[in-house]
Design an enzyme around this catalytic site. Structure first.
Site, PDB file in Angstrom:
ATOM      1  N   HIS A   1     -10.166   4.095  13.059  1.00 48.04           N
ATOM      2  CA  HIS A   1      -9.663   4.483  11.721  1.00 48.04           C
ATOM      3  C   HIS A   1     -10.876   4.882  10.884  1.00 48.04           C
ATOM      4  CE1 HIS A   1      -6.675   3.868   8.254  1.00 48.04           C
ATOM      5  NE2 HIS A   1      -7.772   4.414   7.735  1.00 48.04           N
TER       6      HIS A   1
ATOM      7  N   HIS B   1     -12.637   7.759   8.057  1.00 48.66           N
ATOM      8  CA  HIS B   1     -12.598   8.905   7.133  1.00 48.66           C
ATOM      9  C   HIS B   1     -13.994   9.503   7.083  1.00 48.66           C
ATOM     10  CE1 HIS B   1      -8.696   7.622   5.389  1.00 48.66           C
ATOM     11  NE2 HIS B   1      -9.145   6.419   5.672  1.00 48.66           N
TER      12      HIS B   1
ATOM     13  N   ARG C   1     -14.230  12.856   5.733  1.00 51.84           N
ATOM     14  CA  ARG C   1     -14.136  13.948   4.747  1.00 51.84           C
ATOM     15  C   ARG C   1     -14.507  15.285   5.386  1.00 51.84           C
ATOM     16  NH1 ARG C   1     -11.460   9.994   2.317  1.00 51.84           N
ATOM     17  NH2 ARG C   1     -12.747   8.540   1.145  1.00 51.84           N
TER      18      ARG C   1
ATOM     19  N   ASN D   1      -6.501  12.704   5.742  1.00 47.77           N
ATOM     20  CA  ASN D   1      -6.237  12.827   4.299  1.00 47.77           C
ATOM     21  C   ASN D   1      -7.356  13.560   3.574  1.00 47.77           C
ATOM     22  OD1 ASN D   1      -8.001  10.644   4.687  1.00 47.77           O
ATOM     23  ND2 ASN D   1      -7.340   9.616   2.818  1.00 47.77           N
TER      24      ASN D   1
ATOM     25  N   ASP E   1     -12.038   1.948   8.727  1.00 47.23           N
ATOM     26  CA  ASP E   1     -11.563   2.516   7.459  1.00 47.23           C
ATOM     27  C   ASP E   1     -12.738   2.842   6.552  1.00 47.23           C
ATOM     28  OD1 ASP E   1      -9.765   3.578   5.682  1.00 47.23           O
ATOM     29  OD2 ASP E   1      -9.148   1.662   4.828  1.00 47.23           O
TER      30      ASP E   1
ATOM     31  N   HIS F   1     -17.003   7.606  -0.859  1.00 47.12           N
ATOM     32  CA  HIS F   1     -16.803   8.315  -2.124  1.00 47.12           C
ATOM     33  C   HIS F   1     -18.176   8.379  -2.795  1.00 47.12           C
ATOM     34  CE1 HIS F   1     -12.356   8.088  -2.227  1.00 47.12           C
ATOM     35  NE2 HIS F   1     -12.502   6.921  -1.639  1.00 47.12           N
TER      36      HIS F   1
ATOM     37  N   ALA G   1     -10.604   4.309  -4.541  1.00 48.20           N
ATOM     38  CA  ALA G   1     -10.446   3.257  -3.528  1.00 48.20           C
ATOM     39  C   ALA G   1     -11.067   3.715  -2.221  1.00 48.20           C
ATOM     40  CB  ALA G   1      -8.970   2.955  -3.322  1.00 48.20           C
TER      41      ALA G   1
HETATM   42  C1  NCD Z   1      -9.085   5.604   1.990  1.00 53.12           C
HETATM   43  C2  NCD Z   1      -9.770   6.898   1.546  1.00 53.12           C
HETATM   44  O1  NCD Z   1     -10.585   6.841   0.605  1.00 53.12           O
HETATM   45  O2  NCD Z   1      -9.509   7.938   2.137  1.00 53.12           O
HETATM   46  N1  NCD Z   1      -9.213   4.627   0.965  1.00 53.12           N
HETATM   47  C3  NCD Z   1      -9.099   3.285   1.091  1.00 53.12           C
HETATM   48  O3  NCD Z   1      -9.163   2.585   0.070  1.00 53.12           O
HETATM   49  N2  NCD Z   1      -8.955   2.711   2.261  1.00 53.12           N
HETATM   50  C4  NCD Z   1      -7.675   5.898   2.365  1.00 53.12           C
HETATM   51  C5  NCD Z   1      -6.970   4.773   3.072  1.00 53.12           C
HETATM   52  O4  NCD Z   1      -7.161   4.539   4.260  1.00 53.12           O
HETATM   53  O5  NCD Z   1      -6.189   4.079   2.416  1.00 53.12           O
HETATM   54 ZN    ZN Z   2      -8.050   4.757   5.781  1.00 53.63          ZN
END
Ligand code: NCD
Ligand code: ZN
Length: 338
Positions: free
Chosen positions: A13, A15, A17, A41, A241, A245, A257
């Site tokens: 999992h 991210h 970007r 996302n 996860d 940011h 978040a």
């Molecule tokens: C994630 C994100 O910033 O893309 N943020 C998070 O707080 N975990 C999205 C997600 O997995 O909920």
């Molecule tokens: Zn996530």
């Protein structure tokens, strides 16, 4: 023991970007992991075959010579039919379902996760054997959101018994019972939900870099999740996860978040498993469980960690400042140079 070698680590999992942020962060995963499940996302989200191809190409172009398999995903839409799903089946590992508005860049998600809205698509996925990944939270009260989503997980698990359903980043001890009850339910767990609680986030000065969805919960929840993972539960995979940011978006009156953890997760996991004398159960959590659940054969890679103090940098990034989990803290284990 002063060295530990992990075989073929996977982050199920992740991210990363796109554009400049991708170039800042991807190497922390591609250098040390064999593969990662890339969340869709982005802005806009990944919803077409062309999106999958161009995003995958962008990732591969950014990782230089690292051996790293970006397992792709696509952002769930109720408009996906059998023909479309068949056309992307070999390009993705999962379809990721976001209830609308529950997290970063989820506005185009599903408005009500019920059989009227998602049933046809899920039935097609079940027939095509494409797993479903879910961000299982409602729009309810913040500490109840995952628990409030449990009846939906149960409905889907019951209605589609052959559909593999991955409950992403589980955080609430009430979710565990359901995981045990249905053979087609699986889960990912992050390092931060194993390591910190809402007291770390809110108990002293507010810590915006520990703010994520689902929100970190109580010590009891953290300990229940630890129990499962440290004891080698076969239905649970590691998913960081890691969700970067820019620093100024986290330290803001409207803070985003997401916790950026990719550069420190392996060190943090070894520390946690060692502290509880369960190092033998780290390997299945970081690799084998995911290989079995997803039936994948990632490229082989060995990563060695050594017992040597590692002071986590206060920020990462060259053009964008990103604050990691455990910024400025000292960990007992370091990655050996590769
Ligand atoms: C994630 C994100 O910033 O893309 N943020 C998070 O707080 N975990 C999205 C997600 O997995 O909920
Ligand atoms: Zn996530």
């Amino acid at each position: 023991m002063d060295r530990i070698t992990l075989n073929t680590p996977l982050d199920m999992h992740l991210h990363i970007r796109d554009g400049e942020m991708l170039r800042e962060v991807v190497r922390y995963s591609s250098r040390y992991f064999s593969g990662g499940l890339i969340m869709p996302n982005t802005i806009p989200p990944i919803t077409t075959k062309e999106d999958i191809f161009s995003y995958r190409k962008e990732i591969l172009n950014s990782i230089e010579n690292d051996i790293f398999e970006p397992y792709m995903s696509i952002f769930f839409k109720s408009s996906y039919d059998s023909q479309f799903l068949k056309s992307v089946r070999d390009d993705i590992l999962v379809v990721k379902l976001y209830p609308s508005g529950v997290t970063t860049n989820s506005d185009g998600g599903v408005v009500s996760v019920d059989l009227d809205e998602v049933g046809d698509t899920l039935s097609a996925m079940e027939q095509l054997d494409i797993p479903l990944s879910i961000h299982g939270e409602t729009n309810g009260s913040v500490f109840e959101r995952e628990a409030e989503f449990l009846p939906t997980y149960e409905l889907l698990a019951k209605t589609f018994p052959k559909l593999r359903i991955i409950m992403e980043h589980i955080s609430d001890r009430r979710t565990i019972e359901l995981l045990e009850k249905y053979s087609n339910l699986f889960a990912t767990i992050t390092l931060h939900h194993l390591a910190i609680t809402f007291d770390d986030l809110l108990g002293g000065a507010l810590q915006p870099h520990l703010f994520c969805k689902p929100i970190v919960k109580s010590g009891k929840d953290r300990d229940a999740l630890r129990d499962l993972v440290l004891n080698g539960h076969p239905k649970i995979m590691f998913g960081s996860d890691s969700a970067p940011h820019p620093k100024e978006k986290k330290e803001s009156s409207n803070g985003s978040a997401g916790i950026f953890s990719a550069p420190i997760v392996l060190q943090g996991l070894v520390e946690l498993f060692e502290k509880h004398d369960k190092l033998e159960n780290l390997q299945p959590f970081i690799s084998e469980n995911a290989r079995k659940i997803y039936r994948i054969s990632p490229p082989q890679k060995s990563i060695t960690l050594v017992r040597k103090e590692f002071q986590v940098p206060t920020t990462y990034g060259e053009k964008i400042e990103i604050v990691p989990l455990f910024a400025g803290k000292k960990l007992n284990w370091s990655l050996e140079d590769v």
